[in-house]
Scaffold this motif. Structure first.
Motif, PDB file in Angstrom:
ATOM      1  N   HIS A   4       0.168   4.070   1.413  1.00 16.73           N
ATOM      2  CA  HIS A   4      -0.241   5.104   2.539  1.00 16.73           C
ATOM      3  C   HIS A   4       1.005   4.597   3.511  1.00 16.73           C
ATOM      4  O   HIS A   4       1.627   5.274   4.271  1.00 16.73           O
ATOM      5  CB  HIS A   4      -1.603   4.783   3.142  1.00 16.73           C
ATOM      6  N   ILE A  54      -1.235  -5.304   0.321  1.00 15.04           N
ATOM      7  CA  ILE A  54      -2.534  -5.388  -0.339  1.00 15.04           C
ATOM      8  C   ILE A  54      -3.064  -6.830  -0.282  1.00 15.04           C
ATOM      9  O   ILE A  54      -4.058  -6.947   0.089  1.00 15.04           O
ATOM     10  CB  ILE A  54      -2.595  -4.694  -1.652  1.00 15.04           C
ATOM     11  N   CYS A  95       0.861  -1.368   0.129  1.00 17.94           N
ATOM     12  CA  CYS A  95       0.061  -0.007  -0.100  1.00 17.94           C
ATOM     13  C   CYS A  95       0.742   1.224   0.159  1.00 17.94           C
ATOM     14  O   CYS A  95       1.775   1.254   0.844  1.00 17.94           O
ATOM     15  CB  CYS A  95      -1.055   0.063   1.379  1.00 17.94           C
ATOM     16  N   CYS A 123      -7.051  -2.012   0.048  1.00 19.05           N
ATOM     17  CA  CYS A 123      -6.218  -2.179   0.985  1.00 19.05           C
ATOM     18  C   CYS A 123      -7.005  -2.328   2.348  1.00 19.05           C
ATOM     19  O   CYS A 123      -7.909  -1.480   2.965  1.00 19.05           O
ATOM     20  CB  CYS A 123      -5.071  -1.047   1.202  1.00 19.05           C
ATOM     21  N   CYS A 150      -4.526   5.348  -6.845  1.00 24.53           N
ATOM     22  CA  CYS A 150      -5.188   5.347  -5.489  1.00 24.53           C
ATOM     23  C   CYS A 150      -6.355   6.590  -5.838  1.00 24.53           C
ATOM     24  O   CYS A 150      -6.106   7.522  -5.781  1.00 24.53           O
ATOM     25  CB  CYS A 150      -4.384   5.979  -4.300  1.00 24.53           C
TER      26      CYS A 150
END
Length: 139
Positions: free
Chosen positions: A52, A58, A50, A73, A87
């Motif tokens: 973030h 994921i 991911c 995710c 995203c």
């Protein structure tokens, strides 16, 4: 002659999910996980992290969840377009998954990315004594 190193037959990629494989990042000399997702007439390859928090996977080993053609995710609720890696929703909105070049030839997905060497299908083999991940914290 095949276009690269065979990863898996396209029919082995689960519908509405992903297939994990392990590569070695040649420059960093480090194993990384990647995933395949089947699109309409091709296959996309992405690193399995991911954007973030890049240590979060994921696909946790049983296929990534998907919703309306997007990878999800589960940790953060981020949605990634399966064909572009963009995203579209979540804490990393606007970021992109890191692409791994793959191609399909005669029903088989091949790794064609010069930055990675194919090691095996499946996740990175973990070391049970490695407690560096926050999911391994013991109290």
């Amino acid at each position: 002659m095949p276009p690269g190193t065979a990863i898996a037959a396209v029919e082995e990629i689960p519908e509405e999910s992903t297939l994990v494989f392990t590569v070695e990042d040649i420059e960093a000399d480090e194993e990384k996980e990647a995933l395949l997702v089947e699109l309409d007439d091709e296959v996309a390859g992405w690193l399995n992290y991911c954007q973030h928090m890049t240590h979060i996977k994921i696909d946790k080993g049983s296929g990534a969840p998907m919703r309306n053609g997007e990878l999800v995710c589960e940790n953060h609720g981020a949605y990634f377009e399966s064909d572009t890696g963009y995203c579209s929703f979540g804490p990393c909105e606007g970021a992109y998954l890191e692409e791994v070049d793959v191609t399909v030839d005669a029903g088989t997905a091949y790794l064609t990315d010069d930055e990675y060497e194919f090691l095996r299908t499946g996740a990175i083999e973990s070391d049970p004594s490695d407690l560096s991940s926050s999911s391994n914290v013991k109290i």
